[in-house]
Each structure stands twice: as structure tokens, then as C-alpha cells.
Design a protein around this motif. Structure first.
Motif, PDB file in Angstrom:
ATOM      1  N   THR A 158      -4.475  13.021  27.176  1.00 22.87           N
ATOM      2  CA  THR A 158      -5.078  13.714  26.029  1.00 22.87           C
ATOM      3  C   THR A 158      -4.421  15.072  25.802  1.00 22.87           C
ATOM      4  O   THR A 158      -4.104  15.450  24.667  1.00 22.87           O
ATOM      5  N   ILE A 159      -4.191  15.806  26.880  1.00 15.94           N
ATOM      6  CA  ILE A 159      -3.549  17.126  26.769  1.00 15.94           C
ATOM      7  C   ILE A 159      -2.109  16.973  26.290  1.00 15.94           C
ATOM      8  O   ILE A 159      -1.639  17.734  25.431  1.00 15.94           O
ATOM      9  N   MET A 160      -1.402  15.977  26.835  1.00 15.78           N
ATOM     10  CA  MET A 160      -0.007  15.756  26.429  1.00 15.78           C
ATOM     11  C   MET A 160       0.073  15.412  24.946  1.00 15.78           C
ATOM     12  O   MET A 160       0.900  15.968  24.208  1.00 15.78           O
ATOM     13  N   LEU A 161      -0.795  14.505  24.482  1.00  9.46           N
ATOM     14  CA  LEU A 161      -0.785  14.117  23.085  1.00  9.46           C
ATOM     15  C   LEU A 161      -1.175  15.291  22.183  1.00  9.46           C
ATOM     16  O   LEU A 161      -0.665  15.413  21.054  1.00  9.46           O
ATOM     17  N   TYR A 162      -2.043  16.154  22.673  1.00  9.88           N
ATOM     18  CA  TYR A 162      -2.419  17.333  21.883  1.00  9.88           C
ATOM     19  C   TYR A 162      -1.206  18.225  21.654  1.00  9.88           C
ATOM     20  O   TYR A 162      -0.945  18.665  20.524  1.00  9.88           O
ATOM     21  N   TYR A 163      -0.463  18.502  22.720  1.00 13.58           N
ATOM     22  CA  TYR A 163       0.699  19.380  22.582  1.00 13.58           C
ATOM     23  C   TYR A 163       1.806  18.727  21.760  1.00 13.58           C
ATOM     24  O   TYR A 163       2.524  19.410  21.012  1.00 13.58           O
ATOM     25  N   VAL A 164       1.946  17.414  21.865  1.00 11.45           N
ATOM     26  CA  VAL A 164       2.927  16.713  21.032  1.00 11.45           C
ATOM     27  C   VAL A 164       2.552  16.846  19.561  1.00 11.45           C
ATOM     28  O   VAL A 164       3.399  17.138  18.701  1.00 11.45           O
ATOM     29  N   THR A 165       1.270  16.653  19.255  1.00 10.98           N
ATOM     30  CA  THR A 165       0.794  16.783  17.881  1.00 10.98           C
ATOM     31  C   THR A 165       0.982  18.207  17.371  1.00 10.98           C
ATOM     32  O   THR A 165       1.418  18.422  16.230  1.00 10.98           O
ATOM     33  N   LEU A 166       0.648  19.187  18.201  1.00 10.36           N
ATOM     34  CA  LEU A 166       0.805  20.588  17.806  1.00 10.36           C
ATOM     35  C   LEU A 166       2.267  20.921  17.541  1.00 10.36           C
ATOM     36  O   LEU A 166       2.602  21.606  16.559  1.00 10.36           O
ATOM     37  N   LEU A 167       3.161  20.429  18.401  1.00  8.68           N
ATOM     38  CA  LEU A 167       4.587  20.684  18.229  1.00  8.68           C
ATOM     39  C   LEU A 167       5.100  20.074  16.926  1.00  8.68           C
ATOM     40  O   LEU A 167       5.841  20.727  16.171  1.00  8.68           O
ATOM     41  N   ILE A 168       4.695  18.836  16.632  1.00  7.57           N
ATOM     42  CA  ILE A 168       5.150  18.183  15.405  1.00  7.57           C
ATOM     43  C   ILE A 168       4.595  18.905  14.183  1.00  7.57           C
ATOM     44  O   ILE A 168       5.277  19.040  13.166  1.00  7.57           O
ATOM     45  N   LEU A 169       3.361  19.396  14.284  1.00  9.54           N
ATOM     46  CA  LEU A 169       2.787  20.169  13.179  1.00  9.54           C
ATOM     47  C   LEU A 169       3.597  21.428  12.912  1.00  9.54           C
ATOM     48  O   LEU A 169       3.905  21.748  11.748  1.00  9.54           O
ATOM     49  N   VAL A 170       3.972  22.135  13.962  1.00  8.31           N
ATOM     50  CA  VAL A 170       4.765  23.356  13.804  1.00  8.31           C
ATOM     51  C   VAL A 170       6.124  23.020  13.182  1.00  8.31           C
ATOM     52  O   VAL A 170       6.591  23.709  12.263  1.00  8.31           O
ATOM     53  N   LEU A 171       6.758  21.960  13.665  1.00  5.71           N
ATOM     54  CA  LEU A 171       8.062  21.563  13.125  1.00  5.71           C
ATOM     55  C   LEU A 171       7.947  21.145  11.660  1.00  5.71           C
ATOM     56  O   LEU A 171       8.820  21.471  10.838  1.00  5.71           O
ATOM     57  N   ALA A 172       6.868  20.417  11.330  1.00  9.42           N
ATOM     58  CA  ALA A 172       6.669  19.994   9.948  1.00  9.42           C
ATOM     59  C   ALA A 172       6.462  21.200   9.040  1.00  9.42           C
ATOM     60  O   ALA A 172       6.994  21.248   7.913  1.00  9.42           O
ATOM     61  N   TYR A 173       5.710  22.173   9.530  1.00  8.56           N
ATOM     62  CA  TYR A 173       5.475  23.384   8.732  1.00  8.56           C
ATOM     63  C   TYR A 173       6.783  24.156   8.512  1.00  8.56           C
ATOM     64  O   TYR A 173       7.086  24.577   7.388  1.00  8.56           O
ATOM     65  N   ILE A 174       7.558  24.317   9.582  1.00  6.87           N
ATOM     66  CA  ILE A 174       8.828  25.046   9.464  1.00  6.87           C
ATOM     67  C   ILE A 174       9.775  24.320   8.504  1.00  6.87           C
ATOM     68  O   ILE A 174      10.435  24.937   7.663  1.00  6.87           O
TER      69      ILE A 174
END
Length: 342
Positions: free
Chosen positions: A166-182
Motif C-alpha cells: 500500500t505504501i509503495m503504491l501510494y508513492y508510485v501514484t504520487l510520483l506519477i502525479l508529480v510527473l504528470a503535473y510537470i
């Protein structure tokens, strides 16, 4: 948000990760609506295609050499040929992005090329939702019907609902969100984004300047569809189920509401709207299960009447008024004062 795993329970962390996945979709929707001026009520389809791509991979992994259980119940004796590529994670990942992007490209190409925009395009996207949802429900032996795809709980040998996963998937999702925003921030600040905004404000003027607005809108719509597919794949990993009801008209309308509430044409507003509105939906649904639809309807009316620029617009208006009253000088005031004293 990076500290959320330290202060949240496993259940709340999974909910937050789901909201961040929705935020990725909202950024893509803001790209085409906020900057391109094209309102789509069909993003539930692109979201669903990405989600089904990942769910098909997970379902095949859970079934092993046997057929998925819903196919056995529907007297299917052999795995359909189009399911075979989804045995590979990389292929499923690629198709989860390519399929919604391709559908968005085809829809955008034939509609924008024929100058179908405004409410007519919005109606077409709603029709697309109805067609795809009906197809997925009708082909129960291939898609699981109204029940959708569920019954899987592992990826790469890890349990999806274990704390570590769950923690790993959370950080993966957060990272992809940041990349998508950038990425989307880079797109809207580029020449492409400037032409896209210009087409939103005056399509004929852009055409007279030698640009083809249809091409820019088609590319933006394709990127938006791809981001929705990525969001769908992350959603399945967080929730463990996807069904046609999650890609229907009502979810598609909610997606538009996320962007409208946060503030379209800002990108960050799309993220804020997706997280805030889904958190509110969860809280209201837990306390009053039947009350959310009334709240959603009230929000539509309130945003149109009182917050046309969303939460980000309200914040900008309040801070602007405060600066005018002398609370905090803005950049222009500071430069003028420096020029006056020099």
C-alpha cells in the motif's frame, strides 16, 4: 503528502492514493477543457479502458493456467485471443496508455477536423460513454458484465493490500502525479500550449494566422485520454475492482466537477478539486449514504453561480483584494516603488 504514510492508517492511505490517481485524470481533463476550451463528458471511457487493461493482467495472473472464473460461469471454453497479450505486465501497461489515447485521437481527429465543437462535441462524448458501457455490459463472457473484473489480490507476488505494498503504491501514484503535473505545465507554457489557448479564445483568428486548431485540439485530447488511462490503471491497483458503472455518465460528470471546483485552466486547481471533492464524497457517503447526489447537484449550481473560476479563482481574488488594501504588495507594486525611489 509525502509524509502521509507516517500519519495515516492503511485504509486512509489507500483512499488518498485513489484520490491522487483521480487527480492525474483531472490534470488531463483540465488540459483539454481549461486550456483547449473543449468540454468532454466521456473521460470515464478512457479511465475505464486503462483500468480494464491492468485488471485483465491481474485477473490472468490470479487465474494461472485456468480460465478466469467469470468466463467459466459463462461457458467459455478457451481464452479469447485479445486477452492473450495481457499476460505480460509491460504489454498491459502499454495498452493501458495506448488504447485510451488511440480512441481519443480518433474521436478528436474526426470531430475537430469537421469543426464539431462546443455542445455538439460534448454530446458525442456522452454517446461514446453509453456505447462503450453498453458493450462492456453486453459482452459479459469477455468483460465480466455488470460485475466487472475483480478477484485478484497480487502483483509480482506481493499482496495488494499489505501495508508495505500500500505504501509503495501510494508513492508510485504520487510520483506519477508529480510527473504528470510537470509535463502538463511544460505543455501549456510551450508554443503548443499558447496556440491551444489562443484557439480556445478565438479559433478563427488562429486559423487566419496559419495554424490548424483541429490538430492542436486533437493532440491535447489524445494526451488527456492517455493520462486518464494511467489514472485507471493506478485506480485498479488501489481498489482491486473495475466495472462498467465506474466508467459511465455519472462518473464522467463527477470528473468535470473536480476540475470546475478546483479551477479550470490552472492544473493545480484540478489536483485540489479531485482530492477535496473525493474526500468530501467519502466523508458524506459514510455519514449519509444517500446524501452525496444532492451535494453534487448543489455544487454544480453553486460553482456556476458563485465560483466560475473555482477554488483557485477565489483564492486569487481574495489575495488580490488583500494586496490592493495594502496587506502584501504584489510584484508590480514593488517594482514601481523601486523605480520611484531610484
Amino acid at each position: 503528502m509525502s509524509l502521509a504514510p507516517l500519519v495515516s492508517t492503511e485504509f486512509r492511505l489507500s483512499l488518498l492514493a485513489k484520490f491522487l490517481a483521480f487527480a492525474i485524470l483531472a490534470i488531463g481533463l483540465d488540459l483539454i477543457w481549461g486550456y483547449g476550451g473543449v468540454l468532454s463528458l466521456g473521460h470515464g471511457v478512457f479511465f475505464g479502458l486503462g483500468a480494464y487493461a491492468m485488471a485483465m493482467y491481474l485477473k490472468l495472473q490470479a487465474s494461472g493456467a485456468a480460465l478466469p472464473d467469470f468466463m467459466v460461469w459463462n461457458s467459455v471454453t478457451e481464452l479469447p485471443w485479445f486477452w492473450e497479450p495481457f499476460r505480460s505486465f509491460l504489454v498491459a501497461l502499454l495498452l493501458g496508455i495506448v488504447l485510451p489515447a488511440l480512441l481519443a485521437f480518433l474521436l478528436g481527429f474526426f470531430t475537430f477536423r469537421n469543426r464539431i465543437t462546443g455542445v455538439y462535441f460534448t454530446i458525442l462524448t456522452q454517446a461514446l460513454v453509453m456505447i462503450v458501457v453498453t458493450l462492456f455490459i453486453g459482452k459479459q463472457e469477455w468483460t465480466g458484465g455488470t460485475n466487472g473484473l475483480t478477484g485478484y489480490n497480487q502483483i509480482f507476488g506481493m499482496q495488494l493490500h499489505e501495508p508495505g505494498t500500500t505504501i509503495m503504491l501510494y508513492y508510485v501514484t504520487l510520483l506519477i502525479l508529480v510527473l504528470a503535473y510537470i509535463f502538463c505545465r511544460w505543455v501549456v507554457r510551450s508554443r503548443f500550449g499558447q496556440v491551444l489557448e489562443a484557439a480556445r479564445d478565438g479559433e478563427n483568428r488562429v486559423r487566419f494566422l496559419g495554424y490548424d486548431p483541429a490538430w492542436y485540439k486533437t493532440i491535447a485530447f489524445t494526451l488527456s485520454g492517455a493520462l486518464a488511462g494511467i489514472a485507471g490503471m493506478l485506480f485498479v491497483l488501489q481498489v482491486g475492482i473495475i466495472s462498467p458503472s465506474m466508467m459511465g455518465i455519472v462518473p464522467s460528470i463527477e470528473m468535470v466537477l473536480w476540475v470546475a471546483l478546483g479551477g479550470r485552466g490552472t492544473l493545480v486547481g484540478a489536483v485540489i478539486g479531485a482530492v477535496v471533492l473525493n474526500a468530501a464524497k467519502t466523508g458524506i457517503s459514510e455519514a449519509y449514504p444517500e446524501g452525496w447526489l444532492f451535494v453534487m447537484g448543489g455544487l454544480f449550481v453553486s460553482i456556476v453561480l458563485f465560483m466560475p473560476r473555482g477554488l483557485v479563482g477565489v483564492y486569487q481574488s481574495v489575495t488580490g483584494m488583500w494586496r490592493k488594501k495594502g496587506g502584501v504588495p504584489d510584484g508590480k507594486s514593488v517594482r514601481k516603488r523601486k523605480q520611484a525611489t531610484s
